[in-house]
Design a protein around this motif. Structure first.
Motif, PDB file in Angstrom:
ATOM      1  N   LEU A  43     -20.650 110.089  42.123  1.00  0.00           N
ATOM      2  CA  LEU A  43     -20.905 110.577  40.771  1.00  0.00           C
ATOM      3  C   LEU A  43     -21.059 109.404  39.812  1.00  0.00           C
ATOM      4  CD1 LEU A  43     -18.299 113.477  40.590  1.00  0.00           C
ATOM      5  CD2 LEU A  43     -20.753 113.658  40.998  1.00  0.00           C
ATOM      6  N   PRO A  44     -22.047 109.480  38.924  1.00  0.00           N
ATOM      7  CA  PRO A  44     -22.185 108.396  37.936  1.00  0.00           C
ATOM      8  C   PRO A  44     -21.020 108.437  36.948  1.00  0.00           C
ATOM      9  CG  PRO A  44     -23.747 110.152  37.492  1.00  0.00           C
ATOM     10  CD  PRO A  44     -23.065 110.495  38.777  1.00  0.00           C
ATOM     11  N   ARG A  45     -20.543 107.278  36.572  1.00  0.00           N
ATOM     12  CA  ARG A  45     -19.426 107.174  35.638  1.00  0.00           C
ATOM     13  C   ARG A  45     -19.957 106.830  34.256  1.00  0.00           C
ATOM     14  NH1 ARG A  45     -16.485 109.722  38.968  1.00  0.00           N
ATOM     15  NH2 ARG A  45     -15.727 108.592  40.758  1.00  0.00           N
ATOM     16  N   LEU A  46     -19.494 107.529  33.248  1.00  0.00           N
ATOM     17  CA  LEU A  46     -19.865 107.259  31.867  1.00  0.00           C
ATOM     18  C   LEU A  46     -18.619 106.924  31.069  1.00  0.00           C
ATOM     19  CD1 LEU A  46     -22.324 110.232  31.238  1.00  0.00           C
ATOM     20  CD2 LEU A  46     -22.917 107.869  31.809  1.00  0.00           C
ATOM     21  N   ASP A  47     -18.742 105.991  30.193  1.00  0.00           N
ATOM     22  CA  ASP A  47     -17.632 105.631  29.329  1.00  0.00           C
ATOM     23  C   ASP A  47     -17.601 106.612  28.160  1.00  0.00           C
ATOM     24  OD1 ASP A  47     -15.679 104.545  27.773  1.00  0.00           O
ATOM     25  OD2 ASP A  47     -16.468 102.496  27.863  1.00  0.00           O
TER      26      ASP A  47
END
Length: 147
Positions: A135-139
């Motif tokens: 899964l892509p991680r977003l801040d």
């Protein structure tokens, strides 16, 4: 990606859909007598009312009752009703009796209720780790993703 169990059911239980199509009578009828009229759910609910001695006696009556009598949730409830410190063994029945038990695999025992409970506890979940890591991680503090 298929979900697979790590091992076969320790008592040989299969889902009801595995009953051979040429079977004229359900195997429960020959193993349960008049109790075959009860659904698996009703039978398990009835067995919950038994004490350990009665349950241990009943599981000696037939291969179906042997498997149903070893249903882990029944023994878990008996252990927890004792309200004494629990010294965990390999399963709830062994924990209750403090005597190791080697399961006997039965053939021709079909129950969705028993099989489903076992499958939920024993299927391989290694693929879930890989999916989570992809899964892509977003801040959350980065406002640019909202635009």
């Amino acid at each position: 990606m298929a979900i697979t169990s790590t091992s076969p059911h320790k008592y040989g239980v299969l889902p009801r859909g595995n009953i051979p199509p040429n079977t004229k009578t359900h195997p429960r009828q020959t193993s349960f007598g008049q109790l075959h009229a009860l659904t698996d759910t009703c039978l398990l609910a009835t067995l919950e009312f038994l004490d350990a001695v009665t349950l241990a006696s009943l599981l000696q009556c037939s291969r179906y009752l042997y498997v149903f009598g070893h249903f882990d949730d029944l023994w878990r409830d008996l252990v927890l009703r004792k309200k004494t410190p629990v010294e965990w063994k390999t399963c709830w029945k062994d924990t209750y009796t403090k005597v190791p038990h080697t399961p006997i695999r039965m053939t021709g025992v079909y129950s969705d209720d028993l099989f489903r409970g076992w499958l939920c506890r024993s299927y391989n979940t290694d693929f879930l780790e890989r999916a989570r890591d992809n899964l892509p991680r977003l801040d959350a503090r980065d406002d640019s993703s909202r635009e």
